[in-house]
Design a protein around this motif. Sequence first.
Motif, PDB file in Angstrom:
ATOM      1  N   PRO A  12       0.823  -1.213   0.000  1.00 37.43           N
ATOM      2  CA  PRO A  12       0.000   0.000   0.000  1.00 37.43           C
ATOM      3  C   PRO A  12       0.856   1.261   0.000  1.00 37.43           C
ATOM      4  O   PRO A  12       1.898   1.312   0.674  1.00 37.43           O
ATOM      5  N   LEU A  13       0.451   2.224  -0.783  1.00 39.08           N
ATOM      6  CA  LEU A  13       1.099   3.536  -0.763  1.00 39.08           C
ATOM      7  C   LEU A  13       0.490   4.271   0.423  1.00 39.08           C
ATOM      8  O   LEU A  13      -0.696   4.495   0.480  1.00 39.08           O
ATOM      9  N   ASP A  14       1.318   4.623   1.387  1.00 40.00           N
ATOM     10  CA  ASP A  14       0.809   5.140   2.652  1.00 40.00           C
ATOM     11  C   ASP A  14       0.470   6.633   2.559  1.00 40.00           C
ATOM     12  O   ASP A  14       0.966   7.435   3.334  1.00 40.00           O
ATOM     13  N   ILE A  15      -0.365   6.985   1.601  1.00 39.02           N
ATOM     14  CA  ILE A  15      -0.813   8.373   1.457  1.00 39.02           C
ATOM     15  C   ILE A  15      -2.339   8.337   1.446  1.00 39.02           C
ATOM     16  O   ILE A  15      -2.925   7.603   0.655  1.00 39.02           O
ATOM     17  N   THR A  74       9.322  10.091  -6.387  1.00 39.30           N
ATOM     18  CA  THR A  74       8.609  11.356  -6.549  1.00 39.30           C
ATOM     19  C   THR A  74       7.127  11.058  -6.741  1.00 39.30           C
ATOM     20  O   THR A  74       6.762  10.124  -7.451  1.00 39.30           O
ATOM     21  N   ILE A  75       6.288  11.838  -6.070  1.00 36.41           N
ATOM     22  CA  ILE A  75       4.842  11.737  -6.260  1.00 36.41           C
ATOM     23  C   ILE A  75       4.422  12.902  -7.152  1.00 36.41           C
ATOM     24  O   ILE A  75       4.817  14.044  -6.910  1.00 36.41           O
ATOM     25  N   GLU A  76       3.660  12.604  -8.173  1.00 35.16           N
ATOM     26  CA  GLU A  76       3.131  13.673  -9.028  1.00 35.16           C
ATOM     27  C   GLU A  76       1.619  13.737  -8.859  1.00 35.16           C
ATOM     28  O   GLU A  76       0.945  12.716  -8.856  1.00 35.16           O
ATOM     29  N   ILE A  77       1.134  14.968  -8.737  1.00 31.85           N
ATOM     30  CA  ILE A  77      -0.325  15.148  -8.600  1.00 31.85           C
ATOM     31  C   ILE A  77      -0.731  16.437  -9.296  1.00 31.85           C
ATOM     32  O   ILE A  77       0.004  17.427  -9.251  1.00 31.85           O
ATOM     33  N   ARG A  78      -1.859  16.393  -9.977  1.00 33.98           N
ATOM     34  CA  ARG A  78      -2.446  17.639 -10.486  1.00 33.98           C
ATOM     35  C   ARG A  78      -3.561  17.998  -9.518  1.00 33.98           C
ATOM     36  O   ARG A  78      -4.616  17.351  -9.514  1.00 33.98           O
ATOM     37  N   PRO A  79      -3.337  19.019  -8.674  1.00 31.08           N
ATOM     38  CA  PRO A  79      -4.344  19.321  -7.651  1.00 31.08           C
ATOM     39  C   PRO A  79      -5.671  19.754  -8.270  1.00 31.08           C
ATOM     40  O   PRO A  79      -5.701  20.409  -9.304  1.00 31.08           O
ATOM     41  N   TYR A 100       0.726  17.017   2.111  1.00 34.82           N
ATOM     42  CA  TYR A 100       1.763  17.937   1.630  1.00 34.82           C
ATOM     43  C   TYR A 100       1.311  19.372   1.787  1.00 34.82           C
ATOM     44  O   TYR A 100       0.123  19.653   1.877  1.00 34.82           O
ATOM     45  N   ASP A 101       2.304  20.238   1.809  1.00 39.36           N
ATOM     46  CA  ASP A 101       2.097  21.657   1.979  1.00 39.36           C
ATOM     47  C   ASP A 101       2.223  22.299   0.611  1.00 39.36           C
ATOM     48  O   ASP A 101       3.132  21.939  -0.127  1.00 39.36           O
ATOM     49  N   GLN A 102       1.348  23.218   0.287  1.00 39.42           N
ATOM     50  CA  GLN A 102       1.369  23.777  -1.072  1.00 39.42           C
ATOM     51  C   GLN A 102       2.682  24.451  -1.464  1.00 39.42           C
ATOM     52  O   GLN A 102       3.040  24.475  -2.619  1.00 39.42           O
ATOM     53  N   ARG A 103       3.400  24.983  -0.488  1.00 37.02           N
ATOM     54  CA  ARG A 103       4.650  25.673  -0.834  1.00 37.02           C
ATOM     55  C   ARG A 103       5.873  24.782  -0.733  1.00 37.02           C
ATOM     56  O   ARG A 103       6.992  25.234  -0.897  1.00 37.02           O
ATOM     57  N   HIS A 106       8.341  18.808  -1.010  1.00 40.56           N
ATOM     58  CA  HIS A 106       8.421  17.472  -0.412  1.00 40.56           C
ATOM     59  C   HIS A 106       7.067  17.099   0.178  1.00 40.56           C
ATOM     60  O   HIS A 106       6.321  17.970   0.610  1.00 40.56           O
ATOM     61  N   THR A 107       6.805  15.788   0.294  1.00 39.21           N
ATOM     62  CA  THR A 107       5.662  15.375   1.111  1.00 39.21           C
ATOM     63  C   THR A 107       6.056  15.584   2.578  1.00 39.21           C
ATOM     64  O   THR A 107       7.243  15.655   2.906  1.00 39.21           O
TER      65      THR A 107
END
Length: 200
Positions: A12-15, A74-79, A100-103, A106-107
């Motif tokens: 499992p990806l722990d996110i 690296t995790i990639e996401i399109r918010p 994660y923090d928007q600024r 890093h996670t």
Amino acid sequence: MPISTPARISFPLDIPQVDVLATKHTQDGKFIITVESRRDTTQCGVCKQEIACNYGHGQTVRLRHLPILGQETTIEIRPRRAQCPTCLHHPTTTQTLKWYDQRSPHTKAYDRYLMKLLIGSTVADVSLKENLGYDAVVGALERQVEEEVNWEQVQNLGSIGIDEVAHKKGRQSYRAVLTARQDDGTVLILAVLKDRKKRR
Ligand SMILES: [Zn+2]
């Protein structure tokens, strides 16, 4: 199955609250995991009410995450984006997620991992070992300063450690990293304190 086929595992990806869209292992040995948010609402940046994410996606965000089998990940996401139906001029908001923090590049899990690497080490060493810029390591340290301690996580304060980490090149400027070793051997970061002056 041919003998040459490498053994595979899945885990499992722990996110929380994401779906994995794709996993890529690059030729230079890095993992890139593309995820999307499962949450379909977010808080309006102006009126703070919970609104539906009905306004497409923002630019791809790339976040360094915990290594998988010692390889950079690296995790990639399109918010997701939302538009407020009630505020004047219908402002748009980018969905914020807890992990994660928007600024930050890093996670949050990776920032905490870096704090553990900094224990008994220097910013320059961690930067080298993690193939990260010096400023990226300092950034992680700064984001932890005076973050509130989640006391519910702490089972045991029997073994507290304080480590000093020099956070500016060539200057006598230190952060103190407070840690507690738990019964199961894991190390919790309790706090990162500001501007501790080195005793002479
Ligand atoms: Zn609003």
